[in-house]
Write a protein that holds these residues in place. Structure first.
Motif, PDB file in Angstrom:
ATOM      1  N   ASP A   8       0.797  -1.207  -0.155  1.00 34.46           N
ATOM      2  CA  ASP A   8       0.016   0.093   0.001  1.00 34.46           C
ATOM      3  C   ASP A   8       0.783   1.229  -0.063  1.00 34.46           C
ATOM      4  OD1 ASP A   8       1.178  -0.495   2.556  1.00 34.46           O
ATOM      5  OD2 ASP A   8      -0.554   0.287   3.466  1.00 34.46           O
ATOM      6  N   VAL A  49      -6.244  -0.495  -2.029  1.00 35.81           N
ATOM      7  CA  VAL A  49      -6.085   0.628  -1.230  1.00 35.81           C
ATOM      8  C   VAL A  49      -5.476   1.769  -2.079  1.00 35.81           C
ATOM      9  CG1 VAL A  49      -4.481   1.325   0.575  1.00 35.81           C
ATOM     10  CG2 VAL A  49      -5.687  -1.003   0.921  1.00 35.81           C
ATOM     11  N   SER A  81      -2.575   5.742   3.197  1.00 32.58           N
ATOM     12  CA  SER A  81      -3.107   6.370   4.273  1.00 32.58           C
ATOM     13  C   SER A  81      -2.615   7.679   4.656  1.00 32.58           C
ATOM     14  CB  SER A  81      -3.339   5.671   5.334  1.00 32.58           C
ATOM     15  OG  SER A  81      -1.912   5.252   5.861  1.00 32.58           O
TER      16      SER A  81
ATOM     17  N   LYS G  79     -10.299  14.461   8.762  1.00 29.31           N
ATOM     18  CA  LYS G  79     -10.921  13.213   8.608  1.00 29.31           C
ATOM     19  C   LYS G  79     -12.472  13.402   9.208  1.00 29.31           C
ATOM     20  CE  LYS G  79      -7.168  10.146   8.810  1.00 29.31           C
ATOM     21  NZ  LYS G  79      -7.267   8.497   8.623  1.00 29.31           N
TER      22      LYS G  79
END
Lengths: 88, 88, 88, 88, 88, 88, 88
Positions: A8, A49, A81, G79
């Protein structure tokens, strides 16, 4: 020779000295000496992802990733992320 | 005598004194006294997780793994998740 | 009298004063005053997790486990996840 | 009057002053002033988790559990996961 | 007026000045100035988790819960997981 | 104008200067300068998690939530899990 | 040029110098020098998680998110879980 990020992870080429980009994006405060934008050059193979692709300009979290230098250019290997936005 | 890493671990032979590799990859900043690349020599048997194989040159997270010396050569036993890229 | 580790734990007999083993394995740096290899003497009954058996020589993470002395010999009770490699 | 541990907890009666047991087990180093063995006297009712029974002598992690004194005797209420081995 | 604990919480009335109970239970060491036993007065409605009922005397982890005073009496609102034993 | 909490959050109106309520509830010790009770005024829409409703007086964990002032009145936006009891 | 937040992220335009809004909402205490409200301008594409839309005024957790300046205006990429309420 090529660096291929795993799983990822995404490899991003950093932009040098572009504190203020053409479109006027400035990264403020404590981050100012560090650019937080770059262009994706390689992505890992975790297709579920990874939501960016080569050539896209992205913004990422401060202090994220591992720095790498290839032939004088600076790169960052980030987890997906840690990438927070695409700049279109 | 052979050291066989368990589960999702990978054993990597460190490269000595190659701060700047043939292809020009340099590991910058605080990591400079520590190489962050090596060649995979053994992998654990967790086939679902392990995505590298013997002979591949890899890049890994700083401070990851356990160092081992065998006959003067330095090795590192890493978790697969600490390996961030393959260098082709 | 016997010490039987529970669940996913493994009991290992430490090797004394073998900083450099016959095969030349040396545990470097800050770990040098602590051996990080031993021989498995007992395993718990969590068969899905335990991947080593009595008699195998193993390498484990620094600072892992609980030390026990029986009749002058030193042992360590470790979780399977703290065992990083088998030495063949 | 009886103390009945709940769920996955186990109550153990500590052994006083037995730094070196009959079988020669010694708890070394910083743990020496604290015995780390005791005899199970009561168990909680989580049968899937609890793998020891009353009367068994067990070894447990340092600093685990809550101490209780009943009529001068010392006990420890431990989670099953803090019990690392059975001494047979 | 009534305080009704929510979900997996239990309200316990603290015992004052009973460092040594009738049955001889003493909470030793650093906990001595704090009783660690009380009587359950109200329970939340998470029936799968709550395994004690009103009127039961219980022992709980040090420093757990939130203290409340009602008409001079001291109470503690605890999570079920902080209750370690029932005293019968 | 209305503040509508999201998901599993609850908005509570704080009670000013009611260190000792009509029913005699006192929040003791270090919490004394901070009331820990309030009246629910708005709830989020995560119906599976939210177990309180507007008008209920509740008790909550110290230091939980985000403070908001509207027209001089003080409110707190809390997660449902920070609410420990209902005062009836 | 447009900044498009990824996944469960939301981009919010900060309100300058509106310590006390028209409706009287004031962010108190240590947060006073930082507004904690803004207007949503872009949302990520994780539709299951994102519960706000462009044009909504929202309140968010202190210290959350990454600041960005575009043509002199300040934005925050947050977020969804850092957004605590919608102001209607």
């Amino acid at each position: 020779m090529k660096v291929k990020p795993l799983a990822d992870r995404v490899m991003v080429k950093l932009e040098k000295g572009e504190e203020k980009t053409a479109g006027g994006i400035i990264i403020p405060d404590t981050a100012q000496e560090k650019t937080q934008t770059g262009v994706v050059v390689e992505v890992g193979d975790d297709k579920d992802v990874i939501k960016v692709k080569s050539g896209q300009k992205v913004m990422y979290d401060k202090y994220a990733g591992t720095q790498v230098k290839i032939d004088g250019a600076e790169f960052l290997i980030l987890k997906m992320s840690d990438i927070i936005a695409v700049i279109e």
